[in-house]
Design a protein around this motif. Structure first.
Motif, short mmCIF file in Angstrom:
data_model
loop_
_atom_site.label_atom_id
_atom_site.label_comp_id
_atom_site.label_asym_id
_atom_site.label_seq_id
_atom_site.Cartn_x
_atom_site.Cartn_y
_atom_site.Cartn_z
N PHE A 95 16.62 -11.63 2.90
CA PHE A 95 15.74 -11.06 1.89
C PHE A 95 14.63 -10.24 2.56
N CYS A 96 14.39 -9.06 2.03
CA CYS A 96 13.30 -8.23 2.54
C CYS A 96 12.88 -7.27 1.43
N SER A 97 11.95 -6.39 1.74
CA SER A 97 11.57 -5.35 0.80
C SER A 97 11.75 -4.01 1.50
N VAL A 98 11.13 -2.99 0.96
CA VAL A 98 11.13 -1.67 1.60
C VAL A 98 9.71 -1.15 1.60
N ASN A 99 9.46 -0.15 2.44
CA ASN A 99 8.17 0.53 2.38
C ASN A 99 8.18 1.60 1.30
N ALA A 100 9.38 2.11 0.98
CA ALA A 100 9.48 3.11 -0.09
C ALA A 100 10.93 3.22 -0.55
N CYS A 101 11.07 3.57 -1.84
CA CYS A 101 12.37 3.84 -2.44
C CYS A 101 12.23 5.14 -3.22
N SER A 102 13.01 6.15 -2.84
CA SER A 102 12.91 7.43 -3.55
C SER A 102 13.66 7.36 -4.87
N LEU A 103 13.25 8.17 -5.81
CA LEU A 103 13.89 8.16 -7.12
C LEU A 103 15.36 8.57 -7.05
N ASP A 104 15.74 9.28 -5.98
CA ASP A 104 17.15 9.65 -5.85
C ASP A 104 17.97 8.55 -5.18
N GLY A 105 17.36 7.36 -5.01
CA GLY A 105 18.13 6.19 -4.62
C GLY A 105 18.29 5.96 -3.13
N PHE A 106 17.28 6.36 -2.33
CA PHE A 106 17.31 6.11 -0.90
C PHE A 106 16.24 5.09 -0.53
N LEU A 107 16.55 4.21 0.43
CA LEU A 107 15.63 3.16 0.86
C LEU A 107 15.07 3.50 2.23
#
Length: 206
Positions: A95-107
């Motif tokens: 389990f982790c998170s991200v620093n950012a997720c773009s609206l076009d679906g990139f992590l």
């Protein structure tokens, strides 16, 4: 702030990119669902994540009697932390998170040590990215900018001596204590790892 409509756009594009996506209105529901995906006595690992602490995932998992590998727990030596990070590659669920997720679906994630980005794409049987609405960015350049600003906040939390801590913004420094060293962009889930993105309509982490 991103609204529910942006969350829906992100969800649709993440799915188009091949990710499994589950959305929740609140963190309590998300934590309950996540704990339900884990088998009794499973080996579970956490990447360094404020988000996971905020949603209370460790507490939700307690009833499952899992073995939790968490290098943020108190009282660990440097050697202990390194050992836990290496063992995470054998986890049943990571389990982790991200620093950012773009609206076009990139992590997008930025690491100093690299353990989180490495384990999120190789080793564990299943990986869950838990993402609050505040992590959404309109496009890839905005995602990079958001991730770098998150690194500034993280540097302040860790108390490192870097220019960004004093200036409040990234200057692409050469400081020895710099924590933003490895950038990883995930456009599609990697082969051999069941990858699920969990979107939560709350501000979580930074």
């Amino acid at each position: 702030m991103m609204h529910t409509s942006q969350l829906k756009i992100a969800e649709q594009n993440l799915q188009s990119n091949g990710f499994q996506v589950v959305s929740f209105a609140d963190s309590k529901s998300a934590a309950e669902w996540l704990s339900g995906q884990v088998a009794e006595h499973a080996l579970v690992a956490f990447g360094g994540s404020v988000t996971l602490r905020q949603i209370g995932l460790a507490e939700s998992l307690a009833a499952k009697h899992v073995e939790l590998l968490d290098h943020w727990q108190e009282g660990l030596t440097g050697e202990d932390k390194t050992s836990l990070m290496h063992r995470a590659f054998s986890a049943d669920a990571y389990f982790c998170s991200v620093n950012a997720c773009s609206l076009d679906g990139f992590l997008l994630n930025i690491d100093g040590t690299g353990n989180r980005i490495a384990a999120s794409v190789y080793g564990p049987k299943e990986v869950y990215f838990v993402i609050g609405r505040n992590k959404l960015a309109k496009d890839l350049p905005a995602a990079i900018a958001r991730a770098e600003q998150a690194a500034v906040t993280n540097a302040k939390r860790l108390g490192v001596q870097t220019p960004c801590v004093e200036q409040g913004a990234c200057s692409d420094c050469q400081a020895a204590e710099r924590i933003c060293r490895a950038y990883m962009l995930i456009k599609r889930p990697v082969r051999g790892v069941k990858t699920t993105v969990v979107l939560i309509d709350e501000d979580l982490g930074f």
